[in-house]
Design a protein around this motif. Sequence first.
Motif, mmCIF file in Angstrom:
data_model
loop_
_atom_site.group_PDB
_atom_site.id
_atom_site.type_symbol
_atom_site.label_atom_id
_atom_site.label_comp_id
_atom_site.label_asym_id
_atom_site.label_seq_id
_atom_site.Cartn_x
_atom_site.Cartn_y
_atom_site.Cartn_z
ATOM 1 N N TYR A 8 0.861 -1.184 0.000
ATOM 2 C CA TYR A 8 0.000 0.000 0.000
ATOM 3 C C TYR A 8 0.893 1.228 0.000
ATOM 4 C CZ TYR A 8 -3.158 3.674 1.603
ATOM 5 O OH TYR A 8 -3.855 4.845 1.705
ATOM 6 N N ASP A 9 0.502 2.242 -0.736
ATOM 7 C CA ASP A 9 1.205 3.527 -0.733
ATOM 8 C C ASP A 9 2.667 3.374 -1.166
ATOM 9 O OD1 ASP A 9 1.324 6.294 -0.327
ATOM 10 O OD2 ASP A 9 1.905 6.098 1.774
ATOM 11 N N ASN A 41 5.196 6.332 7.280
ATOM 12 C CA ASN A 41 5.136 5.992 5.854
ATOM 13 C C ASN A 41 6.129 6.822 5.056
ATOM 14 O OD1 ASN A 41 2.560 5.062 6.991
ATOM 15 N ND2 ASN A 41 1.903 4.729 4.884
#
Length: 421
Positions: free
Chosen positions: A110-111, A188
């Motif tokens: 994800y991301d 992140n």
Amino acid sequence: MPSRRKFLKKSSVASIGMAGLDVLNPFVNDIFSPLTLMNSNETTENLIGLYGPWAVSLIESKLPSLSFRRNEWTNLAQWREMAKQRLVERLGVPDIGGMPQVTLKKQYEYDGLHIEELTWQLPYGRPTEGILLKPANAKGPLPAILAFHDHGGNKYFGTRKITKTSNQQHPLMKEHQQEYYEGMAWANEIAKRGYVVLVSDAFPFASRRVWMQDVPAHLRRGLNDNDPENSENIRKYNEWAGEHEHVMSKSLLSAGTTWAGVFYAEDKKALDVLCARQDVDATRVGCAGLSGGGMRTVFMGGLDERIKCAVCVGFMTTWKDLILHKSYTHTWMTYVPILPNELDFPEIFALRAPLPTMVLNDEDDDLYTLPEMKHADKIVGDVYAKAGASERYKCSFYPGPHKFDKKMQAEAFAWFDKWLK
């Protein structure tokens, strides 16, 4: 999610001495009036009135006994060994066993990141949950960051405060990240720069929180563990958990340990987990965090030499500041009995010298007074200068309230890049 101020107004005003939350309550001035809580005239106006000057004189009349700033300390290595040993004794660090067995619950992308949901069981409490992030398709051992989430008067959440693992983010976490991180999941963001990042739930947050079913009914205030993701239930739980801090702290002290000591013991296990991974270069590991995460950075960075680079955000001042002005804005997790006689708070972090160290402050941070934040900077700077490592210490002040915004993140990430890449 209620802000720090709203949270304290509703949960702690009636018992400001017990709540011990890492938050500031602007309404406290009304309660303590005419006692002024700022340091406009510290000889008469402070948190404990006429007892303030006497209390601060107990530590202010001389340098702490284990301060490297004292003339008798000339050998850096000997000082660090002696001071670390004393700090560990004061913390009452509990023995929580060896390397925990790690379970991979789930992994996905994800991301632009490879994400792993991990758990490990300590000898007590429910399993610790952690989130590991690294660039998708990354090759070879990477530098790593142990990322600490904040306190924020919010014990229901932990890792989710600084990560984002799907588009289905809890609305309270959207608000939280917007308020304190300018809308960024900073774990992140640094992972994307080429780091393996581990975030774990601290004691007693999220997976490690105190559950209602485990405490006596008369302490529950009618709360239960049903429908836990409901925002109103979370708000009520956080109010309860804030007012429960004095109970937890008293119990830990009665057990011969401290809250900071438990943090350090559990964070060391998380560091063990991170350093044991084959995708991590264990010689290039850093740690960072805002607020309560900054406090954990101070102790972990000061004590564990595996942390080669550390960035403390929004948690740097002096014991004097807490004596006279700001103890009521801080969680019970902060305080270590007797230690102020031996080390000022900034000197805990300065035990890292000569390893690279950064402090990021907010000039309008309600949790500290600006003069004492600047004094703390001087203390760490003096230690690094005496250690011949001034170029490895940096402190920056940013306008605005308690936060770790994009500009601050950019400086922190660049500091990690400089020393870990």
